[in-house]
Design a protein around this motif. Structure first.
Motif, mmCIF file in Angstrom:
data_model
loop_
_atom_site.group_PDB
_atom_site.id
_atom_site.type_symbol
_atom_site.label_atom_id
_atom_site.label_comp_id
_atom_site.label_asym_id
_atom_site.label_seq_id
_atom_site.Cartn_x
_atom_site.Cartn_y
_atom_site.Cartn_z
ATOM 1 N N ILE A 152 0.860 -1.185 0.000
ATOM 2 C CA ILE A 152 0.000 0.000 0.000
ATOM 3 C C ILE A 152 0.896 1.236 0.000
ATOM 4 O O ILE A 152 1.898 1.294 0.711
ATOM 5 N N GLU A 153 0.554 2.180 -0.846
ATOM 6 C CA GLU A 153 1.315 3.434 -0.904
ATOM 7 C C GLU A 153 1.008 4.239 0.354
ATOM 8 O O GLU A 153 -0.162 4.405 0.716
ATOM 9 N N SER A 154 2.045 4.729 1.019
ATOM 10 C CA SER A 154 1.820 5.415 2.293
ATOM 11 C C SER A 154 1.962 6.919 2.163
ATOM 12 O O SER A 154 2.985 7.415 1.686
ATOM 13 N N ASP A 155 0.943 7.622 2.625
ATOM 14 C CA ASP A 155 1.018 9.083 2.692
ATOM 15 C C ASP A 155 1.537 9.527 4.059
ATOM 16 O O ASP A 155 1.525 10.723 4.370
ATOM 17 N N LEU A 156 2.012 8.579 4.876
ATOM 18 C CA LEU A 156 2.600 8.920 6.168
ATOM 19 C C LEU A 156 4.129 8.766 6.167
ATOM 20 O O LEU A 156 4.759 8.994 7.203
ATOM 21 N N THR A 157 4.708 8.377 5.041
ATOM 22 C CA THR A 157 6.169 8.265 4.979
ATOM 23 C C THR A 157 6.809 9.598 5.342
ATOM 24 O O THR A 157 6.406 10.652 4.838
ATOM 25 N N GLY A 158 7.797 9.547 6.231
ATOM 26 C CA GLY A 158 8.462 10.762 6.690
ATOM 27 C C GLY A 158 7.827 11.394 7.915
ATOM 28 O O GLY A 158 8.379 12.347 8.480
ATOM 29 N N ARG A 193 -3.106 7.218 6.116
ATOM 30 C CA ARG A 193 -3.443 8.168 7.180
ATOM 31 C C ARG A 193 -4.895 8.008 7.607
ATOM 32 O O ARG A 193 -5.211 7.991 8.802
ATOM 33 N N GLU A 194 -5.799 7.875 6.628
ATOM 34 C CA GLU A 194 -7.224 7.731 6.949
ATOM 35 C C GLU A 194 -7.494 6.415 7.679
ATOM 36 O O GLU A 194 -8.290 6.373 8.632
ATOM 37 N N GLY A 223 -1.221 14.026 25.947
ATOM 38 C CA GLY A 223 -0.986 15.380 26.442
ATOM 39 C C GLY A 223 0.008 16.159 25.614
ATOM 40 O O GLY A 223 0.405 17.255 25.999
ATOM 41 N N THR A 224 0.413 15.592 24.469
ATOM 42 C CA THR A 224 1.310 16.297 23.546
ATOM 43 C C THR A 224 0.525 16.684 22.301
ATOM 44 O O THR A 224 -0.671 16.405 22.190
ATOM 45 N N ASP A 225 1.194 17.297 21.341
ATOM 46 C CA ASP A 225 0.521 17.772 20.124
ATOM 47 C C ASP A 225 0.493 16.721 19.023
ATOM 48 O O ASP A 225 0.649 17.040 17.841
ATOM 49 N N ALA A 226 0.288 15.467 19.395
ATOM 50 C CA ALA A 226 0.240 14.383 18.411
ATOM 51 C C ALA A 226 -1.112 14.370 17.696
ATOM 52 O O ALA A 226 -2.135 14.717 18.277
ATOM 53 N N PHE A 227 -1.095 13.934 16.416
ATOM 54 C CA PHE A 227 -2.381 13.783 15.727
ATOM 55 C C PHE A 227 -2.882 12.345 15.805
ATOM 56 O O PHE A 227 -4.021 12.055 15.450
ATOM 57 N N ALA A 236 4.070 -3.463 25.276
ATOM 58 C CA ALA A 236 3.525 -2.314 25.972
ATOM 59 C C ALA A 236 3.925 -0.979 25.347
ATOM 60 O O ALA A 236 3.594 0.081 25.875
ATOM 61 N N THR A 237 4.645 -1.009 24.216
ATOM 62 C CA THR A 237 5.066 0.249 23.599
ATOM 63 C C THR A 237 3.879 0.954 22.958
ATOM 64 O O THR A 237 3.022 0.330 22.325
ATOM 65 N N CYS A 238 3.836 2.274 23.124
ATOM 66 C CA CYS A 238 2.851 3.115 22.461
ATOM 67 C C CYS A 238 3.584 4.099 21.567
ATOM 68 O O CYS A 238 4.757 4.383 21.765
ATOM 69 N N PHE A 239 2.866 4.617 20.565
ATOM 70 C CA PHE A 239 3.492 5.565 19.643
ATOM 71 C C PHE A 239 2.598 6.783 19.476
ATOM 72 O O PHE A 239 1.379 6.729 19.684
ATOM 73 N N ALA A 240 3.235 7.877 19.089
ATOM 74 C CA ALA A 240 2.516 9.108 18.764
ATOM 75 C C ALA A 240 3.087 9.654 17.468
ATOM 76 O O ALA A 240 4.301 9.599 17.247
ATOM 77 N N LEU A 241 2.218 10.162 16.605
ATOM 78 C CA LEU A 241 2.625 10.725 15.318
ATOM 79 C C LEU A 241 2.445 12.234 15.352
ATOM 80 O O LEU A 241 1.447 12.740 15.893
ATOM 81 N N TYR A 242 3.394 12.938 14.739
ATOM 82 C CA TYR A 242 3.432 14.400 14.796
ATOM 83 C C TYR A 242 3.620 14.974 13.393
ATOM 84 O O TYR A 242 4.321 14.396 12.562
ATOM 85 N N ASP A 243 3.030 16.150 13.180
ATOM 86 C CA ASP A 243 3.126 16.794 11.877
ATOM 87 C C ASP A 243 4.457 17.495 11.669
ATOM 88 O O ASP A 243 4.870 17.712 10.524
ATOM 89 N N THR A 244 5.147 17.876 12.744
ATOM 90 C CA THR A 244 6.402 18.610 12.597
ATOM 91 C C THR A 244 7.477 18.058 13.527
ATOM 92 O O THR A 244 7.175 17.417 14.544
#
Length: 270
Positions: A152-158, A193-194, A223-227, A236-244
């Motif tokens: 699948i082509e990813s629009d979240l690369t980077g 992303r969707e 509590g951070t600016d993650a989307f 038990a690892t969690c992740f957060a994605l950020y625009d910048t």
């Protein structure tokens, strides 16, 4: 000849558990993605295969003859042996596919050296459900037990990503066993992303029941600016994605200050 490969940390952008199978496994639908950081493997030709483990988490690899690096070496026919040093930067039993990622890196090394056998996907799947995806280490959809892969082509690369683990190992088996058996529906359709935003991780609730610290990690990341904030795999690892980069950097500083005992890794999605 010397080879170096990164065993890229695996995350599940979404993980939908559909049913228990008669063989004891579970029918899954997931989106695998990979962070540009992870364990590091260096290799050189040798008379016989050998594996040495260093780094922050070497103690998680109990048996030098029965870890996924050794098993991956044994699964692949070669004329020469490989002496591998594994720098273990990823926590073990953490939902990041660490051992599977290590095995995937071995497959890529052997491919560079001498090529892979035509049935390499089956050989990889016998090592673990995540291993075929980890060989490629690119965003894809996994079905079945996770071994049936669809590109699948990813629009979240980077995209900037922060990984946080409370330093509590959590075995996969008990988490799946604690799943309530309710089918909450298929992966949504759309871009990566969707799908990630509309998806879920069906193992999050049973994992939190076994490891309450996961809930603390999720609250801290929210509590951070993650989307997007989600647990990866069976935890038990969690992740957060950020625009910048700035928001990701700020989140890392904020969480490191508040929880200096937690493990953190920052990178970007491949």
């Amino acid at each position: 000849m010397g080879l170096t490969e990164t065993a890229y940390a695996k995350i599940n952008l979404a993980l939908h558990v559909r049913k228990r199978r008669e063989d004891g496994y579970h029918e899954l639908e997931t989106v695998f993605a990979f962070v540009d950081q992870g364990d590091v493997l260096t290799a050189k030709r040798a008379v016989m295969d050998e594996v040495r483990t260093v780094g922050e988490f070497p103690g998680g690899i109990d048996d030098p003859f029965d870890n996924l690096v050794s098993r991956a070496l044994a699964a692949l026919p070669r004329a020469d042996g490989l002496s591998i040093t594994l720098e273990k930067n990823l926590p073990v039993a953490a939902g990041l596919g660490g051992g599977s990622a290590d095995a995937g890196a071995v497959f890529r090394m052997v491919e560079q050296m001498s090529g892979l056998p035509d049935d390499w996907q089956a050989r990889a799947a016998r090592l673990g459900a995540d291993v075929p995806a980890c060989v490629e280490s690119t965003t894809c959809v996994g079905r079945g037990t996770g071994t049936e892969l669809e590109p699948i082509e990813s629009d979240l690369t980077g995209t900037h990503v922060l990984l946080v683990n409370p330093r509590v190992p959590l075995a996969t088996g008990p988490v799946f066993k604690a799943w309530d058996g309710e089918d909450r529906g298929a992966l949504p359709e759309g871009s990566v992303r969707e799908i990630a935003l509309a998806g879920r991780n069906d193992l999050e609730q049973p994992a939190v029941g076994l490891c309450p610290e996961i809930a603390d990690v999720l609250v801290s990341l929210r509590g951070t600016d993650a989307f997007l904030v989600r647990m990866s795999g069976s935890g038990a690892t969690c992740f957060a994605l950020y625009d910048t980069a700035d928001t990701a950097d700020a989140a890392r500083v904020q969480i490191a200050r508040a929880h200096p005992q937690w493990w953190l890794m920052q990178g970007r999605l491949r």
